[in-house]
Every structure is written in C-alpha cells, then in structure tokens.
Design a protein around this motif. Structure first.
Motif, PDB file in Angstrom:
ATOM      1  N   LEU A  72       0.834  -1.206   0.000  1.00  0.00           N
ATOM      2  CA  LEU A  72       0.000   0.000   0.000  1.00  0.00           C
ATOM      3  C   LEU A  72       0.868   1.256   0.000  1.00  0.00           C
ATOM      4  CD1 LEU A  72      -2.764  -1.088   2.538  1.00  0.00           C
ATOM      5  CD2 LEU A  72      -3.140  -0.460   0.132  1.00  0.00           C
ATOM      6  N   ALA A  73       1.948   1.237   0.777  1.00  0.00           N
ATOM      7  CA  ALA A  73       2.856   2.386   0.814  1.00  0.00           C
ATOM      8  C   ALA A  73       3.565   2.567  -0.521  1.00  0.00           C
ATOM      9  CB  ALA A  73       3.881   2.205   1.935  1.00  0.00           C
ATOM     10  N   ALA A  74       3.964   1.460  -1.145  1.00  0.00           N
ATOM     11  CA  ALA A  74       4.648   1.534  -2.429  1.00  0.00           C
ATOM     12  C   ALA A  74       3.726   2.080  -3.513  1.00  0.00           C
ATOM     13  CB  ALA A  74       5.175   0.158  -2.824  1.00  0.00           C
ATOM     14  N   ALA A  75       2.476   1.660  -3.500  1.00  0.00           N
ATOM     15  CA  ALA A  75       1.515   2.160  -4.487  1.00  0.00           C
ATOM     16  C   ALA A  75       1.257   3.648  -4.271  1.00  0.00           C
ATOM     17  CB  ALA A  75       0.211   1.368  -4.390  1.00  0.00           C
ATOM     18  N   ALA A  76       1.115   4.046  -3.021  1.00  0.00           N
ATOM     19  CA  ALA A  76       0.890   5.463  -2.728  1.00  0.00           C
ATOM     20  C   ALA A  76       2.083   6.306  -3.145  1.00  0.00           C
ATOM     21  CB  ALA A  76       0.616   5.644  -1.235  1.00  0.00           C
ATOM     22  N   GLY A  77       3.288   5.735  -3.034  1.00  0.00           N
ATOM     23  CA  GLY A  77       4.508   6.454  -3.398  1.00  0.00           C
ATOM     24  C   GLY A  77       4.906   6.292  -4.847  1.00  0.00           C
ATOM     25  N   ARG A  78       4.068   5.592  -5.636  1.00  0.00           N
ATOM     26  CA  ARG A  78       4.353   5.363  -7.070  1.00  0.00           C
ATOM     27  C   ARG A  78       5.760   4.769  -7.256  1.00  0.00           C
ATOM     28  NH1 ARG A  78       0.020   7.581  -5.634  1.00  0.00           N
ATOM     29  NH2 ARG A  78      -1.011   9.217  -6.851  1.00  0.00           N
ATOM     30  N   ASP A  79       6.064   3.755  -6.470  1.00  0.00           N
ATOM     31  CA  ASP A  79       7.398   3.157  -6.443  1.00  0.00           C
ATOM     32  C   ASP A  79       7.690   2.405  -7.744  1.00  0.00           C
ATOM     33  OD1 ASP A  79       9.762   1.810  -5.835  1.00  0.00           O
ATOM     34  OD2 ASP A  79       9.134   1.313  -3.799  1.00  0.00           O
ATOM     35  N   GLN A  80       8.855   2.677  -8.336  1.00  0.00           N
ATOM     36  CA  GLN A  80       9.250   1.984  -9.557  1.00  0.00           C
ATOM     37  C   GLN A  80       9.348   0.482  -9.351  1.00  0.00           C
ATOM     38  OE1 GLN A  80      12.661   3.623 -11.741  1.00  0.00           O
ATOM     39  NE2 GLN A  80      12.513   5.457 -10.486  1.00  0.00           N
ATOM     40  N   VAL A  81       9.741   0.064  -8.162  1.00  0.00           N
ATOM     41  CA  VAL A  81       9.965  -1.354  -7.906  1.00  0.00           C
ATOM     42  C   VAL A  81       8.666  -2.159  -8.012  1.00  0.00           C
ATOM     43  CG1 VAL A  81      10.856  -3.038  -6.240  1.00  0.00           C
ATOM     44  CG2 VAL A  81      11.964  -0.823  -6.485  1.00  0.00           C
ATOM     45  N   VAL A  82       7.517  -1.535  -7.811  1.00  0.00           N
ATOM     46  CA  VAL A  82       6.256  -2.259  -7.958  1.00  0.00           C
ATOM     47  C   VAL A  82       5.594  -1.985  -9.305  1.00  0.00           C
ATOM     48  CG1 VAL A  82       5.869  -2.375  -5.476  1.00  0.00           C
ATOM     49  CG2 VAL A  82       4.851  -0.496  -6.783  1.00  0.00           C
ATOM     50  N   GLY A  83       6.335  -1.352 -10.226  1.00  0.00           N
ATOM     51  CA  GLY A  83       5.833  -1.238 -11.589  1.00  0.00           C
ATOM     52  C   GLY A  83       5.540   0.145 -12.110  1.00  0.00           C
ATOM     53  N   PHE A  84       5.707   1.178 -11.287  1.00  0.00           N
ATOM     54  CA  PHE A  84       5.434   2.541 -11.740  1.00  0.00           C
ATOM     55  C   PHE A  84       6.656   3.087 -12.485  1.00  0.00           C
ATOM     56  CE2 PHE A  84       2.311   1.990  -8.414  1.00  0.00           C
ATOM     57  CZ  PHE A  84       1.195   2.650  -8.912  1.00  0.00           C
ATOM     58  N   THR A 142      -0.223  -3.316 -12.850  1.00  0.00           N
ATOM     59  CA  THR A 142       0.313  -1.957 -12.934  1.00  0.00           C
ATOM     60  C   THR A 142       0.920  -1.701 -14.311  1.00  0.00           C
ATOM     61  OG1 THR A 142       0.775  -1.937 -10.560  1.00  0.00           O
ATOM     62  CG2 THR A 142       1.963  -0.335 -11.913  1.00  0.00           C
ATOM     63  N   VAL A 143       1.716  -2.652 -14.794  1.00  0.00           N
ATOM     64  CA  VAL A 143       2.343  -2.502 -16.116  1.00  0.00           C
ATOM     65  C   VAL A 143       1.281  -2.482 -17.205  1.00  0.00           C
ATOM     66  CG1 VAL A 143       3.899  -3.571 -17.783  1.00  0.00           C
ATOM     67  CG2 VAL A 143       4.511  -3.531 -15.361  1.00  0.00           C
ATOM     68  N   ILE A 183      -3.890   4.505 -11.611  1.00  0.00           N
ATOM     69  CA  ILE A 183      -3.406   3.152 -11.341  1.00  0.00           C
ATOM     70  C   ILE A 183      -3.286   2.925  -9.839  1.00  0.00           C
ATOM     71  CG2 ILE A 183      -1.466   1.564 -11.627  1.00  0.00           C
ATOM     72  CD1 ILE A 183      -0.885   2.989 -14.299  1.00  0.00           C
ATOM     73  N   ALA A 184      -2.722   3.901  -9.139  1.00  0.00           N
ATOM     74  CA  ALA A 184      -2.566   3.769  -7.687  1.00  0.00           C
ATOM     75  C   ALA A 184      -3.927   3.632  -7.007  1.00  0.00           C
ATOM     76  CB  ALA A 184      -1.812   4.971  -7.130  1.00  0.00           C
ATOM     77  N   ALA A 185      -4.909   4.375  -7.479  1.00  0.00           N
ATOM     78  CA  ALA A 185      -6.246   4.290  -6.893  1.00  0.00           C
ATOM     79  C   ALA A 185      -6.846   2.908  -7.116  1.00  0.00           C
ATOM     80  CB  ALA A 185      -7.150   5.360  -7.508  1.00  0.00           C
ATOM     81  N   ALA A 186      -6.682   2.367  -8.324  1.00  0.00           N
ATOM     82  CA  ALA A 186      -7.194   1.027  -8.608  1.00  0.00           C
ATOM     83  C   ALA A 186      -6.460  -0.023  -7.789  1.00  0.00           C
ATOM     84  CB  ALA A 186      -7.063   0.729 -10.103  1.00  0.00           C
ATOM     85  N   LEU A 187      -5.158   0.158  -7.643  1.00  0.00           N
ATOM     86  CA  LEU A 187      -4.361  -0.821  -6.904  1.00  0.00           C
ATOM     87  C   LEU A 187      -4.778  -0.923  -5.445  1.00  0.00           C
ATOM     88  CD1 LEU A 187      -0.621  -0.542  -8.028  1.00  0.00           C
ATOM     89  CD2 LEU A 187      -2.184  -2.457  -8.335  1.00  0.00           C
ATOM     90  N   THR A 188      -5.207   0.175  -4.870  1.00  0.00           N
ATOM     91  CA  THR A 188      -5.617   0.144  -3.470  1.00  0.00           C
ATOM     92  C   THR A 188      -6.703  -0.900  -3.248  1.00  0.00           C
ATOM     93  OG1 THR A 188      -5.047   2.479  -3.166  1.00  0.00           O
ATOM     94  CG2 THR A 188      -6.556   1.509  -1.566  1.00  0.00           C
TER      95      THR A 188
END
Length: 211
Positions: free
Chosen positions: A94-106, A171-172, A184-189
């Motif tokens: 959840l933190a990674a999605a909120a932060g648009r982290d590259q490691v999780v696909g952003f 995400t990709v 994308i982050a909103a959907a991922l939540t």
C-alpha cells in the motif's frame, strides 16, 4: 547507519551513470539495437567497466533488480512485533503504491513499452520474480525456524509472491494502456485489499513476529 566511504560512493556514482546512459540509449533506439560498447562510450568508461558492474546486458535496463529480488524478504525480516508476514507485505505494498514506487511497476509508459518490446527483458524480469519468491521462502523459513523438510515456507512464499506478481503485471498493463499513475494507484488500493484478503484465511497468523 554508517555513511559509505568515498570509494563506495564513487562506485555507486559510476554504476548509476552507466545505467542512466544505457537507459537513455535503450529508450531512444530499443534494447536490442544498443551494444555494450555504445553504452560504455556514452558513459565515458571502458567496456570492461560496464560488464564489471552489469555482467548481463539486461541488468543495465533492469538495474533495480537486486532491490526487487530482496524486497519481500526484507519486508518480512523488518516486520513489527505482532505483525504477520502477510500484514507486513500488505502494508508495504500500500505504501509503495501510494509512493508510485518503480519497484512495484510505476516505471512510466516509455520504459514499460521498452520492456514489453524486448523478449530478453521480459525473460529477465521473469527470472527476477522467481528469484524474489525464492528469497522470500528463505526468509520465511528463517523467521519461523522451519526444518529443511518443511514445505510451508515455500508454499507461503509462492502465494505471497504470486499476489505481488499479479499486482505488478496489472500496474504494467494499465501503464501500457495509457492510464495515469494516479488512476493506477487508486485502482491498486482496491486490488491490494482483495488480493491479500484472499490469502488471509491461510496466512493471517503465519510468521507473526513475537511481541
């Protein structure tokens, strides 16, 4: 935490410079059309220097691979007292999605397309997913003091890493479809809640750190 020494900082700067120049060339011309020699020239280093830092050409583009591979295991090792592996990984995602982290696909549409267009990069990313699952299984085995014959850590790792892979792929997919990072982050939540919730009956009390 001890600050890295001058030599370590210079090595990291060299590595970052090589990776940045390689990525620019890959985005401009495509992964398969760029040679190691051209990357070396762009980064103003010897070809051997490039291969010393990046033994595989694919890792020039996927330079966060080591972070990606260790991400889940590290989260489990650092979970809070009373927190299960599942809860820690859900919180971290959840933190990674909120932060648009590259490691999780952003990674942005251009970079996502670069990977999608290269079978070599797609294959390397698949290897990273497999290595990440194996690293998580080892961490879970250590954290639960599992016997070598105990299959539970591997089963749990397969489920947890599988959820991460599904969310990464989603995400990709949305990035390639032109959706914004915000959408994308909103959907991922919602997806994170659904995906980890599906694992809760089996794993909610597994690998809970003693309080």
């Amino acid at each position: 935490m001890t600050e890295p020494g001058l030599r370590a900082r210079k090595k990291q700067q060299t590595r970052d410079s090589i990776s940045q120049q390689a990525t620019l060339l890959f985005l401009e011309r495509g992964f398969d059309k760029v040679t190691i020699a051209e990357v070396a020239a762009a980064a103003d280093v010897a070809k051997m220097t490039v291969t010393n830092y990046f033994p595989r050409k694919e890792d020039l583009a996927l330079d966060l691979g080591p972070v990606f591979v260790e991400q889940l295991a590290r989260t489990v090792r650092e979970r809070a007292p009373g927190e299960s592996a599942l809860a820690a990984l859900r919180r971290a995602y959840l933190a990674a999605a909120a932060g648009r982290d590259q490691v999780v696909g952003f990674s942005g549409p251009a970079f996502a397309q670069l990977i999608a267009d290269s079978p070599a990069l797609v294959a390397r990313l698949r290897e990273f997913h497999e290595e990440r699952e194996a690293a998580l299984a080892r961490a879970l085995a250590a954290e639960t003091a599992a016997a070598p014959t105990d299959i539970a850590p591997r089963v749990a790792a397969a489920q947890l890493a599988g959820v991460h892979r599904v969310l990464f792929d989603e995400t990709v997919r949305r990035t390639l479809a032109g959706e914004s990072d915000e959408d994308i982050a909103a959907a991922l939540t919602g997806y994170i809640a659904e995906a980890f919730g599906a694992l809760a009956p089996a794993l909610d009390r597994y690998a809970v750190r003693p309080g």
